[in-house]
Design an enzyme around this catalytic site. Structure first.
Site, short mmCIF file in Angstrom:
data_model
loop_
_atom_site.label_atom_id
_atom_site.label_comp_id
_atom_site.label_asym_id
_atom_site.label_seq_id
_atom_site.Cartn_x
_atom_site.Cartn_y
_atom_site.Cartn_z
CG ASP A 1 -1.87 -1.10 1.37
OD1 ASP A 1 -2.24 -1.54 0.35
OD2 ASP A 1 -2.51 -1.40 2.55
CG ASN B 1 2.81 -0.17 5.09
OD1 ASN B 1 3.86 0.30 4.72
ND2 ASN B 1 3.07 -1.75 3.89
CE1 TYR B 2 -2.41 -0.98 6.40
CE2 TYR B 2 -0.60 -2.83 5.69
CZ TYR B 2 -1.90 -1.46 5.17
OH TYR B 2 -1.83 -2.22 3.35
CG LEU B 3 1.62 -3.01 13.12
CD1 LEU B 3 2.74 -4.26 13.93
CD2 LEU B 3 0.24 -3.36 13.26
CB SER C 1 -2.46 0.41 15.13
OG SER C 1 -1.82 0.95 14.11
#
EC number: 5.6.2.1
Length: 883
Positions: free
Chosen positions: A163, A841-843, A638
């Site tokens: 992403d 990217n996400y955490l 997260s």
């Protein structure tokens, strides 16, 4: 304590890491999924965004790292229309391809007999070429679109990026202030800046040593380590490429409310182009129908692209072979074989002579001495040095992907219809440069002039061009640790945190709409349920020339199966052609809705035919400013990660147990986000090495126990020492001791050669070979003693130690054995899961930083130097911080 207790159990994984996992407490039950095809660093990915069944295609955006976002970009506003054909015009796109490096330097080696006129922009595409390769649009292009752009990090990041969308901006529309999409290289451009301003503090600058995103070097045992300002260890002796860079503490500075202007002054040296093609030696020829084929440089170069891959899985793929041969034939029409041979059948082509030449060259390079390799690296570093940094508002900052990708064959992922297609060589005439007003224009490192030089301070890219296979826009951005990238990361995660305040209301609203009499509202609510509960990507429709991957909004009836009483089975190819398979229980109303949506529809029909990503994101914006499906995905990842870490009670845990707990939580989030990978081909081999090391530690402990038995027989009755290692048998002991002896002899030989080399450098006489033979004889003597000790349960140590020291050594070895076993379990459980993508990217990195402080775990154990450099603002968080 028995020595055969905990650490003697089988070394399999505890539980099934690929079985059912509840990751977010909302009924999500990810199960094992199979990742299809991996992609190397230089591979690219199509990132189409058109809506299904629309007549015109929307523009495609990608990043020059060759990894791109697929589904998560909001489509609320339609970008400027671009050419839709599969190939685009690239002015002079192969002019340098057929010119050897030596001829460019004026040395006259291997000059081509092809005229300059033949090396024009139509070199690899003409009217006879497949339509996929014909030019789309005129030579003169308008300025690159600014609505949606992507960025990548240097190749060293290795990460398995997902992403990724760069900082993006749109022109301000008076009288309202423009909305700016701000995002890092490791995320997609969905996150709007939040209204909240950061605390106003006086900006400070601290000097730390940085090396442009390299992984931290491993410290040698027994030698002092030099610590960087951020805590990452580096080799003790100064490295030439290491330089002091002033790090701008932007998170302490006043935040500028006007997000349209990104910089005031900008200077850089452009991009570095790959070397021109150097023809193969005259004696290296591919064969056609059993005879040598005399190819001109332009055709030969394309043949070498395929020759290098003939032993890979790509060469076994029919689509790959078909696309390559079509494009190569188009090149052969322009540059036919010198001997007049007509190449018409792929099966008659034999690329092996080229392949064998490349393998021989690789072997030669591998056989170079350390000094020779160091000299080659130094030459490369000197060539690239000036491209690695730029001056942004007077500050020196690292540039990310400053290298232009060389020509080659597009590989893609999964069943991509264009894999094997020829990627053209990029030239200066294809590239637009963005610098500050009055800044010196960079000079290309190959002949040619830039396509255009602009001065746009509302965007953050330094250079852009368009590749020909998927018409993707490529961009050069600052490195991950730059101030601009850091700000976009913080804004992204703050936007996800802001969703916590609104998520209950949003869930309440879509639960009401699940029963709406308006079909469009009911379908939208159902997609929101799946995006929220299962962290699915939004999904966009694809064209016929793109990989058939889908997300939530683009699901078709065949992708979703109902199973009474309340189970839904998802089975489809997601981003990067990674399979998503999930059998999950749902609420009765969701089950009923899916049954209704599937009625009177056949295979290939859209499940949510009243919903598209643009409409969904527009609705989400009405629920919360800046909210998109991507924000939901970041939020769920997260907050799930924070919950999983908080559930672990680690008060008395060992360091390895803490790391395993962290990795387990990371793994569950990666499964939730479908971050899968294929099991590495070398996994079984590497696992065997790790297990062998584990047994080696047990062997050392066994020898210490036997030494105690020789000193005093009473230790045989001690429960802590009496039991033998369960997974060490006589046969293994023999092979292990033989391997140890061979290793000791090899070590002695290397030491002897190094000593003689040093003596000769000092103009002294070298040692005689008898010295080495004496050392080897001593080693042989030691191992003869080991042979005699087998089966006696008595051992003699090389150096005598008191009983207390031996017992202490046994205790330490037992601890190492337990830690090593945990590492084996952790590695085996993670073989099919890509942990890096979610970390990047996400955490929210502040979750990790705070957790490390709470549990006294060095952040370097979890974050590479690249990530520490990327998230400096997160490293200073307090330990009580929560997402």
């Amino acid at each position: 304590m028995s020595s055969a207790s905990d650490d003697d159990r089988p070394l399999g994984a505890n539980g099934n890491p690929n079985g059912l996992h509840r990751a977010n407490g909302n009924g999500h039950v990810p199960v094992r999924e199979k990742e299809l095809s991996p992609m190397s660093e230089d591979e690219e990915l199509s990132v189409p965004v058109p809506a299904r069944n629309l007549k015109r295609k929307k523009p495609i955006y990608a990043e020059s790292s060759s990894e791109s976002s697929e589904d998560d970009t909001p489509l609320a506003s339609s970008p400027t229309k671009l050419a839709t054909s599969a190939a685009i015009s690239m002015p002079g796109a192969f002019e340098a391809t057929t010119v050897s490096a030596s001829s460019v330097n004026g040395k006259g080696k291997a000059k081509s007999n092809v005229s300059k006129a033949e090396l024009s922009d139509d070199e690899y595409a003409d009217d006879d070429a497949p339509k996929r390769k014909r030019a789309a649009g005129s030579k003169e292009k308008s300025k690159p679109a600014k609505k949606k752009i992507k960025q990548d990090t240097p190749a060293a990041s290795g990460s398995d990026d997902d992403d990724d969308t760069p900082i993006a901006t749109t022109k301000p529309a008076a009288p309202r202030k423009r909305k700016v999409k701000v995002e890092s290289d490791a995320d997609s451009g969905d996150d709007q800046p939040i209204a909240k301003k950061f605390a106003a503090k006086k900006p400070r600058a601290s000097k730390v040593k940085m090396e442009g995103g390299e992984e931290p070097p491993k410290a040698k045992r027994g030698k002092a380590k030099k610590e960087e300002a951020n805590g990452s260890p580096v080799k003790g002796k100064g490295r030439k490429e290491e330089q002091e860079v002033e790090v701008f503490r932007w998170w302490d500075a006043d935040q500028n409310g006007d997000n349209s202007v990104k910089w005031t002054t900008l200077e850089h040296n452009g991009v570095i182009f790959p070397d021109p093609y150097d023809p193969l030696p005259a004696n290296v020829k591919m064969k056609y129908n059993g005879k040598d084929l005399d190819l001109p440089p332009a055709s030969e170069e394309v043949a070498t692209f395929y020759a290098a891959l003939i032993e890979s899985d790509h060469a076994k793929d029919d689509t790959f072979n078909k696309n390559f041969f079509e494009d190569w034939q188009a090149v052969l029409k322009r540059h036919p074989p010198r001997d007049g041979t007509k190449v018409t059948k792929f099966d008659l082509c034999d690329f092996r002579p080229m392949y064998e030449y490349f393998e021989a060259e690789k072997a030669k390079k591998k056989a170079l001495s350390s000094q020779e390799k160091k000299e080659l690296k130094q030459v490369k570093d000197e060539q690239e040095h000036k491209y690695k940094t730029c001056l942004l508002d007077g500050r020196k900052e690292q540039v990310g992907n400053f290298r232009v990708e060389p020509p080659g064959l597009f590989r893609g992922r999964g069943d991509h219809p264009k894999k094997g297609a020829l990627k053209y060589r990029v030239r200066p005439e294809d590239i637009t440069i963005n610098i500050g007003e009055g800044a010196p224009i960079p000079v290309p490192n190959m002949p040619g002039q830039w396509k255009e030089v602009i001065h746009d301070n509302t965007v953050t890219w330094l250079a852009t061009w368009t590749e020909n296979v998927n018409s993707n826009h490529k961009y050069v951005f600052l490195a991950a640790g730059s101030s601009l990238k850091g700000q976009s990361d913080m804004i992204k995660f703050e936007k996800a945190r802001e969703l916590k305040k609104h998520v209950d209301k949003i869930r309440q609203n879509y639960n009401v709409d699940l029963k709406s009499k308006v079909m469009a509202d009911r379908q939208r609510a159902t997609t929101m349920y799946f995006i929220d509960k299962l962290a699915l990507r939004a999904g966009n429709e694809k064209g016929d020339d793109e990989a058939d991957t889908v997300g939530c909004c683009s699901l078709r009836t065949e992708h979703v199966t109902l199973e009474a009483p309340n189970f839904i089975i998802f089975d489809f190819l997601g981003k990067d052609s990674i399979r998503y398979y999930n059998r999950v229980p749902v609420e009765p109303q969701i089950f009923k809705n899916i049954r209704i949506f599937k009625e009177n529809k056949g295979v290939g029909d859209s499940l949510f035919d009243r919903v598209n990503t643009a409409g969904l994101n527009k609705h989400l914006q009405s629920e919360m400013k800046g909210l998109t499906a991507k924000v939901f995905r970041t939020f769920n990842a997260s907050i799930t990660f924070q919950r999983l870490l908080d559930e672990n009670k680690l008060e008395n845990a060992t360091p390895q147990e803490k790391l395993n707990a962290y990795n387990k939580a990371n793994r569950e989030v990666a499964i939730l986000c479908n971050h899968r990978r294929t099991v590495p081909k070398t996994h079984d081999q590497s696992m065997e090495k790790v297990r062998d090391k584990h047994r080696g530690l047990k062997y050392e402990r066994m020898k210490l126990r036997h030494a105690l038995f020789k000193i005093d027989k009473k230790f045989r009755k001690d429960p802590e020492y009496r039991d033998d290692e369960s997974d060490i048998d006589d046969e293994w002991i023999v092979s292990h001791e033989e391997a140890l002896k061979a290793k000791e002899i090899e070590k002695a030989e290397k030491k002897f050669a190094k000593e003689n080399e040093k003596l000769l450098e000092d103009d002294k006489e070298a040692q005689e070979n008898s010295v080495l033979q004496e050392r080897i004889a001593e080693i042989e003597k030691d191992y003869k003693r080991l042979v005699k000790e087998r089966g006696t349960e008595q051992a003699e140590l090389k150096r005598e130690k008191p009983v207390e020291k031996i017992e202490e050594a046994i205790t330490k070895l037992t601890e190492r054995i337990k830690a090593n076993k945990l590492q084996i379990i952790d590695r085996d459980e993670g073989k099919e899961v890509a942990l890096g993508t979610s970390k990047i990217n996400y955490l929210d990195p502040r979750i990790t930083a705070a957790w490390c402080k709470i549990h006294d775990v060095p952040v370097e154990k979890i974050f590479s130097k690249t990530l520490i450099t990327k998230f400096p603002w997160a490293m200073e968080v307090e330990e009580d911080w929560k997402f």
